[in-house]
Each structure stands twice: as C-alpha cells, then as structure tokens.
Design an enzyme around this catalytic site. Structure first.
Site, PDB file in Angstrom:
ATOM      1  N   ARG A 106      23.684  75.179  44.602  1.00  0.00           N
ATOM      2  CA  ARG A 106      25.075  75.208  45.377  1.00  0.00           C
ATOM      3  C   ARG A 106      24.292  74.995  47.153  1.00  0.00           C
ATOM      4  O   ARG A 106      23.512  76.856  47.040  1.00  0.00           O
ATOM      5  CB  ARG A 106      25.428  76.021  45.060  1.00  0.00           C
ATOM      6  N   HIS A 133      30.580  66.555  45.087  1.00  0.00           N
ATOM      7  CA  HIS A 133      30.508  67.786  44.239  1.00  0.00           C
ATOM      8  C   HIS A 133      30.911  67.065  42.509  1.00  0.00           C
ATOM      9  O   HIS A 133      31.776  67.277  42.075  1.00  0.00           O
ATOM     10  CB  HIS A 133      31.687  69.032  44.162  1.00  0.00           C
ATOM     11  N   GLN A 136      32.764  68.825  39.710  1.00  0.00           N
ATOM     12  CA  GLN A 136      33.268  69.319  39.368  1.00  0.00           C
ATOM     13  C   GLN A 136      34.507  68.075  38.839  1.00  0.00           C
ATOM     14  O   GLN A 136      35.472  67.787  38.354  1.00  0.00           O
ATOM     15  CB  GLN A 136      34.184  69.866  40.778  1.00  0.00           C
ATOM     16  N   ASP A 229      42.323  69.383  48.187  1.00  0.00           N
ATOM     17  CA  ASP A 229      40.937  70.622  48.250  1.00  0.00           C
ATOM     18  C   ASP A 229      41.548  71.219  49.940  1.00  0.00           C
ATOM     19  O   ASP A 229      43.026  71.065  50.654  1.00  0.00           O
ATOM     20  CB  ASP A 229      40.264  69.589  48.597  1.00  0.00           C
ATOM     21  N   CYS A 270      40.536  71.742  42.918  1.00  0.00           N
ATOM     22  CA  CYS A 270      39.135  71.773  42.606  1.00  0.00           C
ATOM     23  C   CYS A 270      39.525  73.412  42.533  1.00  0.00           C
ATOM     24  O   CYS A 270      39.063  73.968  41.546  1.00  0.00           O
ATOM     25  CB  CYS A 270      38.353  71.356  43.380  1.00  0.00           C
ATOM     26  N   ARG A 315      35.540  72.358  33.765  1.00  0.00           N
ATOM     27  CA  ARG A 315      34.391  72.778  34.152  1.00  0.00           C
ATOM     28  C   ARG A 315      33.385  73.423  33.378  1.00  0.00           C
ATOM     29  O   ARG A 315      32.567  73.032  33.800  1.00  0.00           O
ATOM     30  CB  ARG A 315      34.262  74.056  35.051  1.00  0.00           C
TER      31      ARG A 315
HETATM   32  N1  NVA Z   1      35.394  71.149  50.268  1.00  0.00           N
HETATM   33  C1  NVA Z   1      35.347  72.791  49.568  1.00  0.00           C
HETATM   34  C2  NVA Z   1      35.457  72.411  47.744  1.00  0.00           C
HETATM   35  C3  NVA Z   1      35.015  74.220  47.398  1.00  0.00           C
HETATM   36  C4  NVA Z   1      35.182  73.911  45.095  1.00  0.00           C
HETATM   37  C5  NVA Z   1      34.113  73.617  49.701  1.00  0.00           C
HETATM   38  O1  NVA Z   1      33.454  72.720  49.929  1.00  0.00           O
HETATM   39  O2  NVA Z   1      34.636  74.533  49.788  1.00  0.00           O
HETATM   40  N1   CP Z   2      35.841  74.225  42.306  1.00  0.00           N
HETATM   41  C1   CP Z   2      34.707  74.993  42.515  1.00  0.00           C
HETATM   42  O1   CP Z   2      34.063  74.405  42.395  1.00  0.00           O
HETATM   43  O2   CP Z   2      35.715  76.541  42.283  1.00  0.00           O
HETATM   44  P1   CP Z   2      33.674  77.344  42.730  1.00  0.00           P
HETATM   45  O3   CP Z   2      33.798  77.941  44.357  1.00  0.00           O
HETATM   46  O4   CP Z   2      34.965  78.921  42.359  1.00  0.00           O
HETATM   47  O5   CP Z   2      32.327  77.248  42.019  1.00  0.00           O
END
Ligand code: NVA
Ligand code: CP
Length: 327
Positions: A106, A133, A136, A229, A270, A315
């Site tokens: 990540r 992502h 997700q 989101d 998400c 998830r």
């Molecule tokens: N768009 C958000 C998704 C989090 C799961 C981010 O990248 O922070």
């Molecule tokens: N939805 C998601 O990816 O959550 P986290 O950032 O907690 O992993």
C-alpha cells in the site's frame, strides 16, 4: 481457472470471468469461515505486508486471511523498513521475494507497485495506491452480489471526487462486470479521459454502461447503490479540504438523496467515513467549516440501508481469495 503466480495490481489486468471466479472463491471461504471449516491450505508459507500509508481494514484483512490460510505474516509500517530512503523498490522486491511467498503493497503511485511486481518473483498484491484500490472493489462486488444476487444490470452511482483510487477502480470494475455505472461529480472531478475511454469499450463488451451526471438528484433516480468515499484522500494536503468542501457539498449522500433512489437502494462506502464529528479530522474540519458531517449524513450511515459493515467484513474474505488464487 488458474491464477497461480499472478500479481493483483489492478482490475484492468483481469477478465470478467477471473473476477467472477475470485468472488465465488471468496463466497466459499466466507461460508467455510462461518461454519468453522478449516482451510489452512498454505501452511509453511509467509507473506510480507508493506504499508507506506495507514490502514485498518486492509491490514487486518491481509493478516487474518493469512492466518486462516495457515501462513505467517510480517507487517512493515511506513517507518519500519529501509524502503524508499535507503533501498530502492527494485532491490526491496528482490530481497523480499527471496524470503516471502507473497507481498502486499500500500502506498502512493501505481507505478511503485507495478515496479515492485516487475522485480519480484512472487505474487504482489495492491493494497491501495493513489490510482487504484482493486481489493476493495472485490469486497464491494461480493457485498452487492449478496444483496441483489447479481452484478450485471445493477444501477450503481458513485458520488464525490471521481479522479482517485476508489472511483477509478469502481469505473473499471463496473465496466467489466456489466453494471450501469453513473459518476456524479462536478465536471472537474471526472476521471481521467483515457481511463474512461478504455472503460467505455469494456462496458460495450459486458453490456454495462458508464454515464456522467453533475446533478445528484437526477443521478440517483432508480439507483440501487449509492457509493461515496472521503473527499480528501490519504497523502493529500490538509489545505485541500476547503476547496473540496465547497465543490462537493452538493454531492454528500443525504437522506433526501436516499429517498430519491430506488426502493431497495443501499448505501456503500469503502470506509473510513466522516459521518459525524467523532474522529480527530472529522472534528477539526467539522468545527472549522461548521458542518456536522462530510461526505455522508450520519442518518444515512446509521440507517438500515447502510451495508458498510458487511462491505468491510468482505474485505477479509475477498483478500483471502486473492491470496489463495495467486499463491
Ligand atoms: N480514497 C481513499 C480511500 C481509502 C480506503 C484514500 O485513498 O484515502
Ligand atoms: N477501505 C480501506 O481500504 O480501509 P483501510 O484504509 O482501513 O485499509
């Protein structure tokens, strides 16, 4: 279906049949877990989890899924390794693939996870980049399938900033799986034109559609899924909030919008979500801009139509499927 040794970097790399297979496998693992049927098929294997951004769901899902499959796990947090500062991605990939059987990443640019995969001999899984992502979306689709018994033909609306990982991945996923997908945002927040063009082609093949709408009331008419989101993503500056709030307030998921959608409509997100002021950022932004929530009203988030916690649970089942299929 053989996905052994494949990376899982973005949905564009997978056929609709392969995605369906991963969802079926996840449903099977979920069933096994609920019924206490052991599935420690990967005893003796080990995986590394690299997180250059924070996480609750993704990290916990990879860890628990790995334990359920009998594997060992090492978690590398944003400060706990040499990655980036003292060691390149290419070198990290070659070191870790000599020690581990799979690597989750990540972080920031999609090109980083792609490079990690290029230099790694073992499967690499994308746990979120700025652009995509993909794990997700598998969870989202499993959740939609559980609710509506199908994906194809579902009227799915995404409201909010559509230039980032969630909207990009949903656009690809919906196009591949034949959903009727609407992006509802101010025009300047529409996704990258080249990605849209690719997805329009995919939608033609699957029988799905992609529509753009700037008026949220119009967008949600007959919609079965309303998805949003956060308005400011991880890695973006705190100063971004003011402009996003000004631009995106008309796209907040309100009870009024839910009432204008289909009778059986559900709310999805998400997560994490700013639905009240009970978080550090939520409180600070809420007080500064005199708002009691951001992208979704608390009433919607807490309603019976909100399926966000099933989505979060899924998830784990879907990430387990990705690992089991590719290892
Ligand atoms: N768009 C958000 C998704 C989090 C799961 C981010 O990248 O922070
Ligand atoms: N939805 C998601 O990816 O959550 P986290 O950032 O907690 O992993």
């Amino acid at each position: 279906m053989d996905l052994k040794n494949r990376d899982f970097l973005k949905l564009l790399d997978f056929t609709p049949q392969e995605i369906e297979y991963l969802l079926d496998l996840a449903a099977d693992f979920k069933d096994k877990k609920k019924n206490g049927v052991a599935h420690r098929y990967f005893e003796g294997k080990n995986i590394a989890l690299i997180f250059e951004k924070t996480s609750t769901r993704t990290r916990c899902s990879f860890e628990v899924a790995a334990y359920d499959l009998g594997m060992g796990v090492t978690y590398l947090d944003p400060t706990g390794s040499q990655i980036g500062q003292k060691e390149s991605i290419a070198d990290t990939a070659r070191v870790l693939s000599g020690i581990y059987d799979g690597i989750e990443y990540r972080g920031y640019g999609q090109e980083i996870v792609e490079e990690l995969a290029k230099y790694s001999d073992v499967p690499v899984w994308n746990g979120l980049t700025n652009e995509f992502h993909p794990t997700q979306i598998l969870a989202d689709f499993l959740t939609v399938r559980e609710r509506f018994n199908k994906l194809s033909g579902i009227k799915f609306v995404y409201l909010g900033d559509a230039r980032y990982n969630m909207a990009n991945s949903l656009t690809v996923g919906c196009a591949k799986m034949g959903l009727d997908f609407t992006i509802c945002a101010p025009e300047k927040y529409f996704p990258d034109a080249q990605l849209v063009k690719t997805c329009q082609e995919l939608a033609k093949q699957s029988g799905g559609s992609i529509r753009f709408e700037t008026d949220s009331q119009k967008a949600v008419k007959d919609a079965q899924v309303l998805y949003t989101d956060v308005w400011v993503s991880m890695g973006e500056s705190y100063d971004t909030w003011e402009e996003r709030i000004n631009d995106l307030l008309p796209y907040r998921v309100t009870q009024k919008l839910m009432d204008a959608a289909a009778e059986d409509a559900v709310f999805m997100h998400c997560l994490p979500a700013f639905h009240d002021l009970k978080t550090g950022i939520g409180k600070s932004i809420g007080e500064k801009f005199k708002l009691d929530c951001l992208e979704v009203e608390n009433e919607v988030f807490e309603s019976e139509k909100s399926i966000v916690f099933s989505e979060a649970e899924n998830r784990m089942h879907t990430i387990k499927a990705v690992m089991a299929a590719t290892l």
